[in-house]
Design a protein around this motif. Sequence first.
Motif, mmCIF file in Angstrom:
data_model
loop_
_atom_site.group_PDB
_atom_site.id
_atom_site.type_symbol
_atom_site.label_atom_id
_atom_site.label_comp_id
_atom_site.label_asym_id
_atom_site.label_seq_id
_atom_site.Cartn_x
_atom_site.Cartn_y
_atom_site.Cartn_z
ATOM 1 N N HIS A 171 0.828 -1.203 0.000
ATOM 2 C CA HIS A 171 0.000 0.000 0.000
ATOM 3 C C HIS A 171 0.865 1.257 0.000
ATOM 4 O O HIS A 171 0.602 2.224 -0.725
ATOM 5 C CB HIS A 171 -0.912 -0.006 1.231
ATOM 6 N N ARG A 172 1.919 1.228 0.810
ATOM 7 C CA ARG A 172 2.828 2.370 0.879
ATOM 8 C C ARG A 172 3.562 2.556 -0.443
ATOM 9 O O ARG A 172 3.786 3.679 -0.893
ATOM 10 C CB ARG A 172 3.838 2.144 2.010
ATOM 11 N N ARG A 173 3.918 1.435 -1.083
ATOM 12 C CA ARG A 173 4.635 1.519 -2.353
ATOM 13 C C ARG A 173 3.756 2.163 -3.432
ATOM 14 O O ARG A 173 4.225 2.968 -4.231
ATOM 15 C CB ARG A 173 5.094 0.136 -2.807
ATOM 16 N N VAL A 174 2.482 1.795 -3.458
ATOM 17 C CA VAL A 174 1.554 2.396 -4.426
ATOM 18 C C VAL A 174 1.449 3.896 -4.192
ATOM 19 O O VAL A 174 1.454 4.696 -5.135
ATOM 20 C CB VAL A 174 0.163 1.739 -4.333
ATOM 21 N N PHE A 175 1.375 4.280 -2.925
ATOM 22 C CA PHE A 175 1.299 5.706 -2.588
ATOM 23 C C PHE A 175 2.549 6.444 -3.065
ATOM 24 O O PHE A 175 2.465 7.518 -3.675
ATOM 25 C CB PHE A 175 1.135 5.871 -1.076
ATOM 26 N N MET A 176 3.721 5.857 -2.802
ATOM 27 C CA MET A 176 4.981 6.496 -3.183
ATOM 28 C C MET A 176 5.134 6.560 -4.702
ATOM 29 O O MET A 176 5.637 7.548 -5.244
ATOM 30 C CB MET A 176 6.152 5.733 -2.557
ATOM 31 N N THR A 178 2.656 6.680 -6.922
ATOM 32 C CA THR A 178 1.733 7.714 -7.401
ATOM 33 C C THR A 178 2.318 9.103 -7.182
ATOM 34 O O THR A 178 2.243 9.975 -8.056
ATOM 35 C CB THR A 178 0.381 7.599 -6.670
ATOM 36 N N LYS A 179 2.921 9.291 -6.017
ATOM 37 C CA LYS A 179 3.532 10.585 -5.701
ATOM 38 C C LYS A 179 4.704 10.887 -6.635
ATOM 39 O O LYS A 179 4.851 12.018 -7.128
ATOM 40 C CB LYS A 179 4.012 10.591 -4.250
#
Length: 234
Positions: A171-176, A178-179
């Motif tokens: 989940h954190r990887r997807v957020f990073m 996208t950012k």
Amino acid sequence: MRSTSGAVAKAFSLDAFARFSYLWAHAQSLIRLHVYTTRQGSKIFTQAGQAPSSPSTPSKKVFAYSLAVAQDCSHTPQPAGPANDDLQFFKLLWNATTDVFEKMLEEANLDLEVCGWGVNGLTAGYTELQTTSAAEKTKFIVYKGRLKAALNSLPSLSSPHSSPDSGVTPHRRVFMLTKARREVNICSNMLLQQFRSEGWTIVRWYHGIAVAESWVGNLNMRQALVVTEEEVDN
């Protein structure tokens, strides 16, 4: 081959991308024949002689040098002759290059990462103008740094084989990711707008042409893939 008039006439019958590719191919043929330089102590464009390396495979340095000389002489009145004919041709090639950039900005149909690395390449050919303000210089440096950092982070973030020991949850990887992609998009657009506002004059010709060649090649491959998929579907 010496005359460029036929190449110019044909070029204007082509669309922006095909025109750039055609002119660049012809320009490479010219540079294979000559090393371009200036008359001593002047900005008079001239042919120094045959390229020092193999006529079929001159180095990138030879291309970069000849185009740099052409760019530096492009605003200086030149005597009539073959060298000036070639200089006018190189100027036409640069106009075709900026046409590619303008079309890319209008259509925004490049892969984001390909676009980002291309803009990063343009920043390598950035030259400050005397009229460039301190604020513009600072803005350029900031966006250039942010773009490079975001681009460098994309491979590890987008890899499906990231190490589970990295401590980053999916989940954190997807957020990073996208950012990072948003950062590439923002910084690329801001830098392109800065280049555009200066009429692309702050970009060295060789860097710009190399980026345009990469972008046009990428689009051609994607279009070929679409055609192939359509043929398979039919």
